[in-house]
Design an enzyme around this catalytic site. Sequence first.
Site, PDB file in Angstrom:
ATOM      1  N   SER A   1     -14.738  22.679  -0.987  1.00 21.51           N
ATOM      2  CA  SER A   1     -13.286  22.716  -0.831  1.00 21.51           C
ATOM      3  C   SER A   1     -12.820  24.141  -0.603  1.00 21.51           C
ATOM      4  O   SER A   1     -13.546  25.106  -0.892  1.00 21.51           O
ATOM      5  CB  SER A   1     -12.619  22.136  -2.084  1.00 21.51           C
ATOM      6  OG  SER A   1     -12.728  20.733  -2.075  1.00 21.51           O
ATOM      7  N   MET A   2     -11.577  24.254  -0.132  1.00 25.53           N
ATOM      8  CA  MET A   2     -11.027  25.589   0.125  1.00 25.53           C
ATOM      9  C   MET A   2     -11.049  26.420  -1.157  1.00 25.53           C
ATOM     10  O   MET A   2     -10.632  25.938  -2.214  1.00 25.53           O
ATOM     11  CB  MET A   2      -9.588  25.464   0.644  1.00 25.53           C
ATOM     12  CG  MET A   2      -9.518  24.946   2.058  1.00 25.53           C
ATOM     13  SD  MET A   2      -7.814  24.788   2.642  1.00 25.53           S
ATOM     14  CE  MET A   2      -7.358  23.184   1.984  1.00 25.53           C
TER      15      MET A   2
ATOM     16  N   SER B   1      -4.212  24.759   6.645  1.00 22.82           N
ATOM     17  CA  SER B   1      -3.882  23.341   6.798  1.00 22.82           C
ATOM     18  C   SER B   1      -3.658  23.000   8.259  1.00 22.82           C
ATOM     19  O   SER B   1      -3.014  23.759   8.978  1.00 22.82           O
ATOM     20  CB  SER B   1      -2.602  23.006   6.024  1.00 22.82           C
ATOM     21  OG  SER B   1      -2.162  21.708   6.348  1.00 22.82           O
ATOM     22  N   THR B   2      -4.193  21.884   8.697  1.00 22.53           N
ATOM     23  CA  THR B   2      -3.860  21.360  10.025  1.00 22.53           C
ATOM     24  C   THR B   2      -2.947  20.151   9.859  1.00 22.53           C
ATOM     25  O   THR B   2      -1.782  20.153  10.255  1.00 22.53           O
ATOM     26  CB  THR B   2      -5.134  20.941  10.789  1.00 22.53           C
ATOM     27  OG1 THR B   2      -5.951  22.094  10.959  1.00 22.53           O
ATOM     28  CG2 THR B   2      -4.804  20.354  12.155  1.00 22.53           C
ATOM     29  N   ARG B   3      -3.485  19.094   9.235  1.00 23.48           N
ATOM     30  CA  ARG B   3      -2.761  17.839   9.124  1.00 23.48           C
ATOM     31  C   ARG B   3      -1.465  17.942   8.320  1.00 23.48           C
ATOM     32  O   ARG B   3      -0.398  17.509   8.768  1.00 23.48           O
ATOM     33  CB  ARG B   3      -3.644  16.755   8.462  1.00 23.48           C
ATOM     34  CG  ARG B   3      -4.615  16.122   9.407  1.00 23.48           C
ATOM     35  CD  ARG B   3      -5.932  15.896   8.716  1.00 23.48           C
ATOM     36  NE  ARG B   3      -6.568  17.178   8.481  1.00 23.48           N
ATOM     37  CZ  ARG B   3      -7.382  17.774   9.361  1.00 23.48           C
ATOM     38  NH1 ARG B   3      -7.678  17.175  10.468  1.00 23.48           N
ATOM     39  NH2 ARG B   3      -7.902  18.971   9.120  1.00 23.48           N
ATOM     40  N   THR B   4      -1.579  18.518   7.124  1.00 21.90           N
ATOM     41  CA  THR B   4      -0.406  18.530   6.242  1.00 21.90           C
ATOM     42  C   THR B   4       0.704  19.375   6.851  1.00 21.90           C
ATOM     43  O   THR B   4       1.875  19.019   6.803  1.00 21.90           O
ATOM     44  CB  THR B   4      -0.804  19.052   4.851  1.00 21.90           C
ATOM     45  OG1 THR B   4      -2.020  18.405   4.467  1.00 21.90           O
ATOM     46  CG2 THR B   4       0.258  18.774   3.823  1.00 21.90           C
TER      47      THR B   4
ATOM     48  N   ASP C   1     -15.556  13.462   1.263  1.00 21.10           N
ATOM     49  CA  ASP C   1     -14.769  14.646   1.638  1.00 21.10           C
ATOM     50  C   ASP C   1     -15.766  15.798   1.716  1.00 21.10           C
ATOM     51  O   ASP C   1     -16.953  15.644   1.366  1.00 21.10           O
ATOM     52  CB  ASP C   1     -13.701  14.889   0.548  1.00 21.10           C
ATOM     53  CG  ASP C   1     -12.811  16.094   0.826  1.00 21.10           C
ATOM     54  OD1 ASP C   1     -12.696  16.511   1.995  1.00 21.10           O
ATOM     55  OD2 ASP C   1     -12.217  16.628  -0.140  1.00 21.10           O
TER      56      ASP C   1
ATOM     57  N   ARG D   1      -0.473  10.550   7.919  1.00 25.95           N
ATOM     58  CA  ARG D   1       0.086  11.672   7.139  1.00 25.95           C
ATOM     59  C   ARG D   1       1.537  11.894   7.554  1.00 25.95           C
ATOM     60  O   ARG D   1       2.385  12.216   6.746  1.00 25.95           O
ATOM     61  CB  ARG D   1      -0.711  12.963   7.377  1.00 25.95           C
ATOM     62  CG  ARG D   1      -2.192  12.907   6.986  1.00 25.95           C
ATOM     63  CD  ARG D   1      -2.383  12.649   5.507  1.00 25.95           C
ATOM     64  NE  ARG D   1      -1.638  13.580   4.680  1.00 25.95           N
ATOM     65  CZ  ARG D   1      -1.985  14.853   4.434  1.00 25.95           C
ATOM     66  NH1 ARG D   1      -3.106  15.319   4.908  1.00 25.95           N
ATOM     67  NH2 ARG D   1      -1.248  15.625   3.664  1.00 25.95           N
TER      68      ARG D   1
ATOM     69  N   ASN E   1     -10.191  17.238  -5.728  1.00 24.58           N
ATOM     70  CA  ASN E   1      -8.786  16.808  -5.693  1.00 24.58           C
ATOM     71  C   ASN E   1      -8.573  15.450  -5.017  1.00 24.58           C
ATOM     72  O   ASN E   1      -7.733  14.659  -5.447  1.00 24.58           O
ATOM     73  CB  ASN E   1      -7.912  17.890  -5.022  1.00 24.58           C
ATOM     74  CG  ASN E   1      -8.540  18.487  -3.764  1.00 24.58           C
ATOM     75  OD1 ASN E   1      -9.551  17.991  -3.261  1.00 24.58           O
ATOM     76  ND2 ASN E   1      -7.953  19.564  -3.267  1.00 24.58           N
TER      77      ASN E   1
ATOM     78  N   HIS F   1      -4.058  15.676  -4.528  1.00 30.42           N
ATOM     79  CA  HIS F   1      -3.546  15.721  -3.151  1.00 30.42           C
ATOM     80  C   HIS F   1      -2.776  14.417  -2.892  1.00 30.42           C
ATOM     81  O   HIS F   1      -3.216  13.551  -2.133  1.00 30.42           O
ATOM     82  CB  HIS F   1      -4.711  15.866  -2.170  1.00 30.42           C
ATOM     83  CG  HIS F   1      -4.307  16.275  -0.779  1.00 30.42           C
ATOM     84  ND1 HIS F   1      -3.011  16.565  -0.412  1.00 30.42           N
ATOM     85  CD2 HIS F   1      -5.055  16.439   0.353  1.00 30.42           C
ATOM     86  CE1 HIS F   1      -2.972  16.890   0.866  1.00 30.42           C
ATOM     87  NE2 HIS F   1      -4.196  16.814   1.360  1.00 30.42           N
TER      88      HIS F   1
ATOM     89  N   CYS G   1     -10.545  12.259   4.549  1.00 33.02           N
ATOM     90  CA  CYS G   1      -9.222  12.892   4.693  1.00 33.02           C
ATOM     91  C   CYS G   1      -9.187  13.951   5.783  1.00 33.02           C
ATOM     92  O   CYS G   1      -8.119  14.323   6.247  1.00 33.02           O
ATOM     93  CB  CYS G   1      -8.804  13.494   3.366  1.00 33.02           C
ATOM     94  SG  CYS G   1      -9.860  14.866   2.827  1.00 33.02           S
TER      95      CYS G   1
ATOM     96  N   ARG H   1       1.539  24.065  -0.907  1.00 34.59           N
ATOM     97  CA  ARG H   1       0.075  23.958  -0.997  1.00 34.59           C
ATOM     98  C   ARG H   1      -0.398  25.173  -1.768  1.00 34.59           C
ATOM     99  O   ARG H   1      -0.157  26.319  -1.362  1.00 34.59           O
ATOM    100  CB  ARG H   1      -0.549  23.903   0.393  1.00 34.59           C
ATOM    101  CG  ARG H   1      -2.071  23.997   0.353  1.00 34.59           C
ATOM    102  CD  ARG H   1      -2.722  23.583   1.657  1.00 34.59           C
ATOM    103  NE  ARG H   1      -2.711  22.143   1.821  1.00 34.59           N
ATOM    104  CZ  ARG H   1      -3.524  21.466   2.640  1.00 34.59           C
ATOM    105  NH1 ARG H   1      -4.405  22.105   3.385  1.00 34.59           N
ATOM    106  NH2 ARG H   1      -3.460  20.157   2.730  1.00 34.59           N
TER     107      ARG H   1
ATOM    108  N   GLN I   1      -1.959  12.831   0.659  1.00 36.01           N
ATOM    109  CA  GLN I   1      -3.117  12.296   1.378  1.00 36.01           C
ATOM    110  C   GLN I   1      -3.361  10.837   1.007  1.00 36.01           C
ATOM    111  O   GLN I   1      -3.575   9.972   1.868  1.00 36.01           O
ATOM    112  CB  GLN I   1      -4.369  13.122   1.059  1.00 36.01           C
ATOM    113  CG  GLN I   1      -5.630  12.574   1.701  1.00 36.01           C
ATOM    114  CD  GLN I   1      -5.606  12.691   3.219  1.00 36.01           C
ATOM    115  OE1 GLN I   1      -5.339  13.762   3.728  1.00 36.01           O
ATOM    116  NE2 GLN I   1      -5.887  11.604   3.932  1.00 36.01           N
TER     117      GLN I   1
HETATM  118  N1   CP Z   1      -6.273  16.239   4.899  1.00 37.93           N
HETATM  119  C1   CP Z   1      -5.614  17.420   4.873  1.00 37.93           C
HETATM  120  O1   CP Z   1      -4.849  17.729   3.956  1.00 37.93           O
HETATM  121  O2   CP Z   1      -5.864  18.227   5.926  1.00 37.93           O
HETATM  122  P1   CP Z   1      -5.330  19.714   6.105  1.00 37.93           P
HETATM  123  O3   CP Z   1      -6.020  20.560   5.061  1.00 37.93           O
HETATM  124  O4   CP Z   1      -5.715  20.100   7.493  1.00 37.93           O
HETATM  125  O5   CP Z   1      -3.845  19.721   5.881  1.00 37.93           O
HETATM  126  N1  NVA Z   2     -11.059  18.895  -1.002  1.00 37.71           N
HETATM  127  C1  NVA Z   2     -10.509  19.554   0.151  1.00 37.71           C
HETATM  128  C2  NVA Z   2      -9.442  18.730   0.749  1.00 37.71           C
HETATM  129  C3  NVA Z   2      -8.865  19.261   2.031  1.00 37.71           C
HETATM  130  C4  NVA Z   2      -7.781  18.404   2.595  1.00 37.71           C
HETATM  131  C5  NVA Z   2      -9.982  20.923  -0.237  1.00 37.71           C
HETATM  132  O1  NVA Z   2      -9.354  21.056  -1.288  1.00 37.71           O
HETATM  133  O2  NVA Z   2     -10.244  21.876   0.500  1.00 37.71           O
END
Ligand code: CP
Ligand code: NVA
Length: 325
Positions: free
Chosen positions: A243-244, A57-60, A239, A308, A173, A135, A281, A108, A138
């Site tokens: 996803s991760m 995660s960067t933003r969160t 998006d 955020r 998500n 999420h 996002c 998370r 977000q």
């Molecule tokens: N948008 C968002 O949640 O970014 P991060 O995964 O970097 O937290």
């Molecule tokens: N859909 C992406 C959102 C990242 C903020 C994920 O779950 O990786």
Amino acid sequence: LINSAVAFKKYYKSISIPEAGKLEGAIFEKGDASVSDEVKRKSLEHKTIALMFSKRSTRTRVASETAVQSLGGHPMFLGSADIQLGVNESLYDTARVVSSMVDGIMARVGHHSEVETLAANSSVPVINALSHLYHPTQILADLQALLELRQPFTTDLSSLQGLTISWVGDSNNILNEMMVTYPRLGVNLQIATPKGYDLDQEVLDRANEGIKQEGGTGKIIHTHSPEEAVKGADVVTTDTWISMGQEEETARRLKDFAGYQVTKELLARGGANKDAIFMHCLPRHEYEVNDEVFYGDKSVVFQEAENRKWTIMAIFDAYFGKWKV
Ligand code: CP
Ligand code: NVA
């Protein structure tokens, strides 16, 4: 939460920008109790908030750590390499132990059931910082950005009624969170996902239930045609296609999402509004949206990212700051 997020943004912008006069609306008004309360209260003083992140995660992460700090508390970041979670200890045991020592948890996780297990067994509130299904933090930030398009610092959610938001991308998500949030507020969602990437029925049911309960007037339309989805759009959003946790599916997904990149050509072909705003996002890759749109003058992606922080401050203040044993 929106009132509080707007109050935090107003206050911090007014003190961090030297020419505060330029931000007429940004100075909080004297006598506005909600604003001055939010601002004056260091509501997390003497409190520790655990930030349990089992994914990148960067933003969160940055928003949460700085939010706790700004509210006078101590953010304790616990990455998956730091604690026993899921490797050497059950979620149940982790929830019991961690919550006995902290004042709030932000988590998370991978599967959504993990955050539910944490919440069910924790003695302090648990906030979802992203699961495979939702999420929420977000979309709260996105709501603040959408309101700002109407009028800076407005908190009037009814001003969003009748807006059409188009989604061109994965069924994931972020989309799920939009489905359970926007239509209840009278915002229409026009969704395009590729064949084989259908909407989650449980999420759809929950979205419809929310619409019914709150008398929302927003409609959800689903198609497999990106052009159809962007028709008449006020806002276009997407998006990542991967996803991760889905990295192994990259090759298949890149093939399945052919034709889904958001470009000016797609918006013109489909008939999006000329002034349609672009949202994302983040993190972003070029395959889902090209540079022209992502960095274009209609893009509000960095505003969303900044929000955020203000919205997470509002959440922490509401759930951890005011929370009583
Ligand atoms: N948008 C968002 O949640 O970014 P991060 O995964 O970097 O937290
Ligand atoms: N859909 C992406 C959102 C990242 C903020 C994920 O779950 O990786």
